[in-house]
Design an enzyme around this catalytic site. Sequence first.
Site, PDB file in Angstrom:
ATOM      1  N   GLU A 120       0.815  -1.220   0.000  1.00  0.00           N
ATOM      2  CA  GLU A 120       0.000   0.000   0.000  1.00  0.00           C
ATOM      3  C   GLU A 120       0.849   1.270   0.000  1.00  0.00           C
ATOM      4  O   GLU A 120       0.474   2.274  -0.612  1.00  0.00           O
ATOM      5  CB  GLU A 120      -0.915   0.012   1.224  1.00  0.00           C
ATOM      6  N   ASP A 163      -7.368   5.327  -8.807  1.00  0.00           N
ATOM      7  CA  ASP A 163      -7.937   3.987  -9.003  1.00  0.00           C
ATOM      8  C   ASP A 163      -9.460   4.020  -9.000  1.00  0.00           C
ATOM      9  O   ASP A 163     -10.114   2.981  -8.920  1.00  0.00           O
ATOM     10  CB  ASP A 163      -7.434   3.022  -7.928  1.00  0.00           C
ATOM     11  N   THR A 217      -7.454   7.866  -0.997  1.00  0.00           N
ATOM     12  CA  THR A 217      -7.069   6.678  -0.229  1.00  0.00           C
ATOM     13  C   THR A 217      -6.229   7.180   0.923  1.00  0.00           C
ATOM     14  O   THR A 217      -5.297   7.967   0.721  1.00  0.00           O
ATOM     15  CB  THR A 217      -6.257   5.701  -1.101  1.00  0.00           C
TER      16      THR A 217
END
Length: 267
Positions: A55, A73, A78
């Site tokens: 990640e 994405d 995120t």
Amino acid sequence: MNKYKKVLGILIGIIVVLLVGTFVFQRNTNGYQSQNTIATGQLRKTTFALVSSAENSTTDYQNQYGYIEDIKDGRGYTAGIIGFTTKNGDLRQVILKYQKLRPNNRLVQYLPALKKIQGTASHKGLGPNFVKDWHKVANDKQFIQAQDDILNQQYMQPVLKAAKADNLGALGQYIYYDAIVVHGPGNDASSFGGIRRKAKKLAESSTSNQAAYLKTFLKVRSKVMRQEKAHQDLSRIKTQQKFINEKNFQLKRPLSWTMYGDKYRLK
């Protein structure tokens, strides 16, 4: 002669008992152990380091609470220790939990906007100020607690429940955890629940052969990952396959792996 046959029979019986006992012992020690899961201790640190290498390109997961960016994405921002997103709403859940722990914190003002854009990749109502404010609270113990609480509630606990039902050891738990982090805890075909359901069906609902089942799970997951442009690189899958081939079902250190071209090692 009969005496020798009797002795031979006894020896064969002892060997059979020992072999069966060894198999059962290995199955029990390689399977789910409630006192030895990825939820606590070194196994938690190992699992979080492995996921963080994918990640955040580092095994230093403890410094990722303040991480936030749009990785393009389709999930909006995120952020945090496991990549909570604005699209699926778990990032909003973190802030709601943070509000309970520390009312009137600087992120509360963004809750209305987060609610409106949930389900989309939009930044409307957020933008640079939201990113700055997320960074500013990164070291607040209550903010860290909020992330840990949502992580445990929405990700870790469902994984452990599934792993217990499937009698999976630490490696299987890590594989499940990585999948739920990436694909979400839903039950549709592209979420963790759907991937697990299809894998169990292909494995004839049996996980007694842990290695074979986990390979089936990863095969199903690979097909799902290839459907997303952001997940064409299957480093996560290859790393997990490597550990299966090494028969490291309890995820014991030292561990070495390659993630997106970078090499990592845990001693």
